[in-house]
Design a protein around this motif. Sequence first.
Motif, short mmCIF file in Angstrom:
data_model
loop_
_atom_site.label_atom_id
_atom_site.label_comp_id
_atom_site.label_asym_id
_atom_site.label_seq_id
_atom_site.Cartn_x
_atom_site.Cartn_y
_atom_site.Cartn_z
N MET A 1 -0.30 -43.79 62.31
CA MET A 1 0.24 -44.44 61.16
C MET A 1 1.74 -44.67 61.38
O MET A 1 2.46 -43.76 61.74
N GLU A 2 2.19 -45.87 61.12
CA GLU A 2 3.59 -46.23 61.29
C GLU A 2 4.37 -45.92 60.02
O GLU A 2 4.01 -46.35 58.93
N LYS A 3 5.44 -45.15 60.16
CA LYS A 3 6.29 -44.84 59.01
C LYS A 3 7.48 -45.79 59.03
O LYS A 3 8.13 -45.96 60.04
N LYS A 4 7.72 -46.42 57.90
CA LYS A 4 8.82 -47.37 57.78
C LYS A 4 9.94 -46.78 56.95
O LYS A 4 9.71 -46.05 55.99
N PHE A 5 11.12 -47.13 57.35
CA PHE A 5 12.31 -46.77 56.59
C PHE A 5 12.62 -47.95 55.69
O PHE A 5 13.07 -49.00 56.14
N ILE A 6 12.32 -47.81 54.39
CA ILE A 6 12.46 -48.93 53.46
C ILE A 6 13.70 -48.73 52.61
O ILE A 6 13.89 -47.69 51.98
N VAL A 7 14.56 -49.74 52.59
CA VAL A 7 15.77 -49.72 51.78
C VAL A 7 15.67 -50.85 50.77
O VAL A 7 15.53 -52.01 51.14
N ARG A 8 15.71 -50.49 49.50
CA ARG A 8 15.66 -51.50 48.45
C ARG A 8 17.07 -51.74 47.92
O ARG A 8 17.91 -50.83 47.96
N PRO A 9 17.33 -52.92 47.40
CA PRO A 9 18.66 -53.20 46.83
C PRO A 9 18.96 -52.26 45.66
O PRO A 9 18.05 -51.91 44.89
N LYS A 10 20.19 -51.84 45.57
CA LYS A 10 20.62 -50.99 44.48
C LYS A 10 20.78 -51.85 43.23
O LYS A 10 21.36 -52.92 43.28
N ASN A 11 20.25 -51.39 42.12
CA ASN A 11 20.30 -52.16 40.88
C ASN A 11 21.52 -51.75 40.07
O ASN A 11 21.47 -50.82 39.28
N ASP A 12 22.62 -52.47 40.26
CA ASP A 12 23.85 -52.20 39.51
C ASP A 12 24.14 -53.30 38.51
O ASP A 12 25.28 -53.51 38.13
N ASP A 13 23.12 -54.01 38.09
CA ASP A 13 23.31 -55.13 37.17
C ASP A 13 23.97 -54.71 35.87
O ASP A 13 24.72 -55.47 35.28
N GLU A 14 23.69 -53.51 35.42
CA GLU A 14 24.18 -53.07 34.13
C GLU A 14 25.49 -52.29 34.21
O GLU A 14 25.97 -51.81 33.21
N LYS A 15 26.05 -52.17 35.39
CA LYS A 15 27.28 -51.39 35.53
C LYS A 15 28.45 -52.30 35.85
O LYS A 15 28.30 -53.32 36.51
N VAL A 16 29.62 -51.92 35.37
CA VAL A 16 30.85 -52.66 35.63
C VAL A 16 31.92 -51.67 36.08
O VAL A 16 31.83 -50.47 35.82
N ILE A 17 32.91 -52.18 36.73
CA ILE A 17 34.05 -51.36 37.15
C ILE A 17 35.10 -51.46 36.06
O ILE A 17 35.45 -52.55 35.61
N MET A 18 35.60 -50.29 35.62
CA MET A 18 36.62 -50.26 34.59
C MET A 18 37.68 -49.24 35.03
O MET A 18 37.35 -48.12 35.42
N THR A 19 38.92 -49.63 34.97
CA THR A 19 40.01 -48.75 35.36
C THR A 19 40.70 -48.23 34.11
O THR A 19 41.02 -49.00 33.20
N ILE A 20 40.91 -46.92 34.05
CA ILE A 20 41.62 -46.32 32.93
C ILE A 20 42.68 -45.37 33.46
O ILE A 20 42.62 -44.91 34.61
N ARG A 21 43.66 -45.07 32.64
CA ARG A 21 44.68 -44.08 32.99
C ARG A 21 44.45 -42.86 32.12
O ARG A 21 44.31 -42.97 30.90
#
Length: 60
Positions: A1-21
């Motif tokens: 049996m062949e084992k595959k290394f499967i990488v799926r796209p990361k789902n960051d659709d709902e996240k944003v970058i926000m900078t605070i002090r």
Amino acid sequence: MEKKFIVRPKNDDEKVIMTIRIEKELQEKYDDLAGKSNRSRNELVCMALRYALENLEFLE
């Protein structure tokens, strides 16, 4: 049996970058909590922000 290394796209659709002090002391406390809880500082800050919104009460 062949084992595959499967990488799926990361789902960051709902996240944003926000900078605070923030104050240095607050950052140090979150760093300490991150170490104790095995969660990232970002996770803890997001949890705290969500808690604040869910428990927010405006006073007249």
